[in-house]
Design an enzyme around this catalytic site. Structure first.
Site, PDB file in Angstrom:
ATOM      1  N   ARG A  69     -46.887 -47.683  25.558  1.00 28.53           N
ATOM      2  CA  ARG A  69     -46.768 -47.610  23.852  1.00 28.53           C
ATOM      3  C   ARG A  69     -47.445 -46.405  23.274  1.00 28.53           C
ATOM      4  O   ARG A  69     -47.245 -45.538  24.579  1.00 28.53           O
ATOM      5  CB  ARG A  69     -48.025 -48.703  23.465  1.00 28.53           C
ATOM      6  N   TYR A 197     -39.551 -50.462  24.415  1.00 27.74           N
ATOM      7  CA  TYR A 197     -40.410 -50.873  25.654  1.00 27.74           C
ATOM      8  C   TYR A 197     -41.616 -51.839  24.629  1.00 27.74           C
ATOM      9  O   TYR A 197     -42.144 -51.812  23.878  1.00 27.74           O
ATOM     10  CB  TYR A 197     -40.603 -49.448  25.472  1.00 27.74           C
ATOM     11  N   LYS A 206     -49.488 -56.532  20.511  1.00 26.95           N
ATOM     12  CA  LYS A 206     -50.953 -55.738  20.514  1.00 26.95           C
ATOM     13  C   LYS A 206     -50.501 -55.317  18.245  1.00 26.95           C
ATOM     14  O   LYS A 206     -51.627 -55.052  17.801  1.00 26.95           O
ATOM     15  CB  LYS A 206     -50.304 -53.683  20.735  1.00 26.95           C
ATOM     16  N   HIS A 226     -59.389 -56.775  21.913  1.00 23.03           N
ATOM     17  CA  HIS A 226     -58.649 -56.541  23.021  1.00 23.03           C
ATOM     18  C   HIS A 226     -60.052 -57.227  24.613  1.00 23.03           C
ATOM     19  O   HIS A 226     -60.370 -56.094  24.700  1.00 23.03           O
ATOM     20  CB  HIS A 226     -58.652 -54.980  23.431  1.00 23.03           C
ATOM     21  N   SER A 248     -57.008 -50.036  28.650  1.00 23.24           N
ATOM     22  CA  SER A 248     -56.305 -50.101  29.805  1.00 23.24           C
ATOM     23  C   SER A 248     -56.338 -50.421  30.635  1.00 23.24           C
ATOM     24  O   SER A 248     -56.238 -48.604  31.151  1.00 23.24           O
ATOM     25  CB  SER A 248     -54.932 -50.487  28.667  1.00 23.24           C
ATOM     26  N   CYS A 250     -57.797 -50.531  32.993  1.00 22.18           N
ATOM     27  CA  CYS A 250     -58.842 -50.330  34.518  1.00 22.18           C
ATOM     28  C   CYS A 250     -59.304 -52.734  34.739  1.00 22.18           C
ATOM     29  O   CYS A 250     -60.240 -52.711  34.989  1.00 22.18           O
ATOM     30  CB  CYS A 250     -60.016 -50.586  32.871  1.00 22.18           C
ATOM     31  N   ASP A 277     -55.782 -60.423  27.502  1.00 24.41           N
ATOM     32  CA  ASP A 277     -55.864 -58.776  27.301  1.00 24.41           C
ATOM     33  C   ASP A 277     -55.938 -59.900  25.828  1.00 24.41           C
ATOM     34  O   ASP A 277     -56.996 -58.147  25.618  1.00 24.41           O
ATOM     35  CB  ASP A 277     -54.258 -59.076  26.772  1.00 24.41           C
ATOM     36  N   ARG A 377     -43.849 -53.521  34.683  1.00 23.63           N
ATOM     37  CA  ARG A 377     -45.027 -54.672  33.932  1.00 23.63           C
ATOM     38  C   ARG A 377     -44.106 -55.780  34.347  1.00 23.63           C
ATOM     39  O   ARG A 377     -42.508 -56.326  34.794  1.00 23.63           O
ATOM     40  CB  ARG A 377     -44.106 -54.688  32.422  1.00 23.63           C
TER      41      ARG A 377
HETATM   42  C1  OXD Z   1     -52.082 -52.513  27.386  1.00 21.55           C
HETATM   43  C2  OXD Z   1     -51.630 -53.377  27.276  1.00 21.55           C
HETATM   44  O1  OXD Z   1     -51.709 -51.410  26.948  1.00 21.55           O
HETATM   45  O2  OXD Z   1     -52.030 -54.639  27.609  1.00 21.55           O
HETATM   46  O3  OXD Z   1     -53.272 -52.885  26.750  1.00 21.55           O
HETATM   47  O4  OXD Z   1     -50.843 -53.514  27.738  1.00 21.55           O
HETATM   48 MN    MN Z   2     -53.917 -54.779  26.667  1.00 20.09          MN
END
Ligand code: OXD
Ligand code: MN
Length: 594
Positions: A69, A197, A206, A226, A248, A250, A277, A377
């Protein structure tokens, strides 16, 4: 396909602008999906993986300059700059449309425009919201087919006059300097250009389910967060649900799919995943807060996922998955990533598609030397997940008992603490932060404040967002209790003290016991901290009551330093920070200074 005039007029305009050679409506059928997969393999956009070992799975590589991102190129385009806030990047909508139109102009010449009707939430249900994404990328189509509910039934649900979010995506030339991820919340529109991406181009995730949805939630009296959603099943069959927000990377997916320690499994405890998420939260008829996962799949970080850290995630991506930017094992046409196991493939291509020499791997230069990109991913269907909750498809969602905030803090935050009220819990969320841990022993890295893990995802002013949290608190008759956890405390040598992963279940059990009024706690300047003996450490090697005590200490000095950092952060947000948050901060400082 549809008689929705708004949709047809918009499609005409966008076609006129992007000039695709042809248009294909995505109908959600397996036949169409299979044809698109075959087409993507023909063009080289995807590589079909070993059908025996990874049935229906594909590998995709993004451009090397397009692997994450891009917060610096993500914009909220509100008519008034103040409504966007100081943390988000702002562009004037009129100017932004004009700039982007130049980039989209003819960008789909020689390409197909795919029209993807998708739903966030169960199609036709009260809480579902719909979107149409126009894209020139088959990769986007195939990912959206996993991540959202796609097809003709969505067009039926939108109907002739229904609302939908208008999403336009073109890879265009993938020019980094002209990459834009733009949100127009006042127009229900998202325009993304020059990226391929995931987080920038799967517009349901998002862009819609957080940035646009947070705006809609404020307007309509609900919340888009989130947050993962999980259920804990007790031996008597009762299930309690919690949501949790972490920045993100974690470990949200790991917590969402955690497997309780054996000693608890033997007693009959289970964990069920509702989401990993995003949570949409609404007040139910019974006055409780209900969480539903608007997504239909997982877009998880691959590196570090293994049969110890997250066996459920690993099982989830064994069939029908798309792997992006991982390492390609050429011997058996499968995939690999750092942290999967200790057997890196000897005959492999790295995430860039170049021949990879695993012996050259250097932790200090992961991007340059790793087999898989650190942000590589897997995209996988939720229904593949062995621990998927039976409530996953319940359109109402699940009632939330506790909400958990968390960060990566080496010293400051204890293993767990409970806020003293909804307002205080909102404050706890507003001061959430994560540190980059330096390699040197005990060194503490840079603090990035990430309120509610929403810093990059709130579609309006952060202060207004906190107002919305406070207002919601006044409207929820039986609000969840709010907690904060930190799995990442380190000792003086920089080693993590708490084992984490499945053992986090023990902390979640304490949280739920608190909510049920079953355990006492000690009040400290930051909130309620467990009595060490109430964290169940039965069967946990290497962790004693003293370890727990040390994990629960509240170090006033580091908290007072943090208070100064929070003041600067609040000031940077500006005038719209609610007075109640400043009051909470002043009260915290006073308690710490006593
Ligand atoms: C993030 C994701 O960046 O879920 O939070 O991809
Ligand atoms: Mn996320």
């Amino acid at each position: 396909m549809t008689k929705n005039k708004q949709l047809l007029t918009w499609l005409d305009e966008m076609t006129e602008l992007c000039k695709p050679d042809k248009i294909i409506w995505i109908d959600g059928s397996d036949e169409q999906r299979d044809a698109l997969r075959a087409e993507a393999c023909r063009t080289g956009e995807m590589i079909k993986l070993n059908e025996e070992k990874l049935p229906g799975c594909y590998l995709h590589r993004t451009a090397v300059n397009d692997v994450a991102r891009v917060e610096g190129r993500t914009f909220i385009c509100t008519r008034k700059k103040e409504d966007c806030g100081t943390i988000n990047n702002w562009l004037d909508p009129v100017e932004c449309y004009a700039t982007l139109k130049k980039l989209y102009c003819g960008a789909m010449q020689g390409r197909t425009m795919y029209v993807i009707p998708y739903s966030m939430g169960i199609v036709g249900s009260e809480f579902a919201k719909y979107g149409i994404e126009l894209t020139d990328s088959i990769y986007v189509v195939l990912n959206m087919l996993i991540m959202t509910r796609v097809g003709n039934d969505v067009l039926d649900a939108i109907g002739e006059n229904g609302e939908f979010i208008k999403g336009l995506h073109s890879k265009a030339t993938l020019d980094e300097k002209n990459r834009y991820i733009c949100h127009f919340p006042e127009d229900n529109a998202i325009w993304s250009v020059n990226s391929g991406y995931g987080g920038n181009v799967l517009l349901g995730k998002k862009c819609f389910a957080l940035r646009i949805a947070s705006w809609l939630g404020r307007k309509e009296g609900w919340m888009a967060e989130h947050m993962l959603i999980l259920g804990v099943e007790y031996p008597n069959g009762d299930i309690k649900y919690v949501t949790a927000a972490f920045p993100s990377a974690c470990g949200k997916t790991n917590l969402a799919m955690m497997i309780p320690p054996e000693i608890f499994r033997k007693k009959g405890y289970k964990v069920w995943t509702v989401g990993d998420d995003i949570a949409w939260l609404r007040i139910g008829k019974d006055g409780r807060l209900y969480a539903m996962n608007p997504e239909n799949g997982f877009f998880g970080v691959a590196p570090g996922t293994n049969d110890k850290s997250n066996p459920n995630a690993l099982a989830t991506c064994q069939e029908g998955a798309i792997f992006t930017n991982v390492c390609h094992n050429l011997d058996d046409n499968t995939v690999w990533w750092e942290g999967l196991d200790n057997n890196p493939p000897h005959n492999a291509n790295n995430w860039r598609g170049e021949k990879w020499d695993y012996t050259k791997y250097d932790k200090a230069d992961k991007i340059g030397t790793s087999g898989a990109h650190p942000n590589s991913r897997f995209t996988a269907k939720a229904t593949n997940c062995p621990c998927l909750s039976s409530e996953f498809n319940n359109p109402e969602g699940v009632p939330v008992t506790a909400m958990i905030f968390g960060g990566r803090r080496a010293k400051t935050a204890p293993l767990v603490y409970q806020s003293t009220s909804w307002q205080n819990g909102t404050f706890v969320g507003s001061i959430m932060a994560s540190e980059t841990t330096a390699a040197a022993a005990g060194a503490i890295g840079v603090v990035r404040r990430d309120p509610m893990a929403m810093r990059p995802f709130v579609g309006y002013d952060m202060g207004d967002y906190w107002h919305h949290w406070l207002e919601m608190g006044t409207k929820i008759p039986h609000a969840p209790k709010i907690f904060h956890v930190n799995w990442f405390r380190t000792d003086d040598e920089g080693n993590f003290i708490w084992p984490g992963y499945g053992e986090n279940f023990r902390v979640v059990l304490w949280i739920l016991a608190r909510c049920a009024g079953e355990v006492d706690a000690d009040i400290t300047p930051i909130g309620y901290v467990p009595k060490a003996e109430d964290i169940d450490i039965e069967g946990l090697d290497g962790v004693t009551l003293d370890t727990i005590r040390s994990l629960l200490t509240v170090d006033r000095e580091s908290w007072l330093t943090d208070v100064e950092n929070i003041k600067d952060f609040y000031k940077s947000i500006g005038d719209r920070v609610p007075d109640a948050m400043w009051d909470e901060l002043a009260a915290l400082e006073a308690r710490l200074s006593k």
